[in-house]
Design an enzyme around this catalytic site. Structure first.
Site: not given
Length: 87
Positions: A24, A58
């Site tokens: 991740g 992100y």
């Protein structure tokens, strides 16, 4: 028993498989040093990760891509070896 990211795959209906263990790439964009994501993805690829999870929110997709490109250029992986899951 040999436990590794490389040996654990889930078959998909299109004939491909996705590694069950993935990296991740989320980190707080405001407090993460530039280049930290590149470094972590490169290390992950070096130790056998082939599933990379990311998302536009992100704000580090360019670093993930940079790391993957560098590892492909080094001959460590081929693009078809990497399963990138973007959201």
């Amino acid at each position: 028993m040999n436990l590794s990211a490389a040996n654990h795959l889930i078959p998909l209906s299109d004939g491909n498989s996705i590694p069950i263990i993935g990296l991740g790439t989320y980190s707080e964009p405001k407090s993460t040093l530039k280049g930290a994501c590149v470094a972590s993805v490169k290390v992950a690829i070096d130790v056998g990760y082939r599933h990379i999870d990311g998302a536009q929110v992100y704000r580090n997709e360019h670093e993930v891509g940079e790391a993957i490109r560098e590892k492909i250029a080094e001959g460590k992986v081929r693009r078809e070896d990497i399963f990138y899951c973007g959201k």
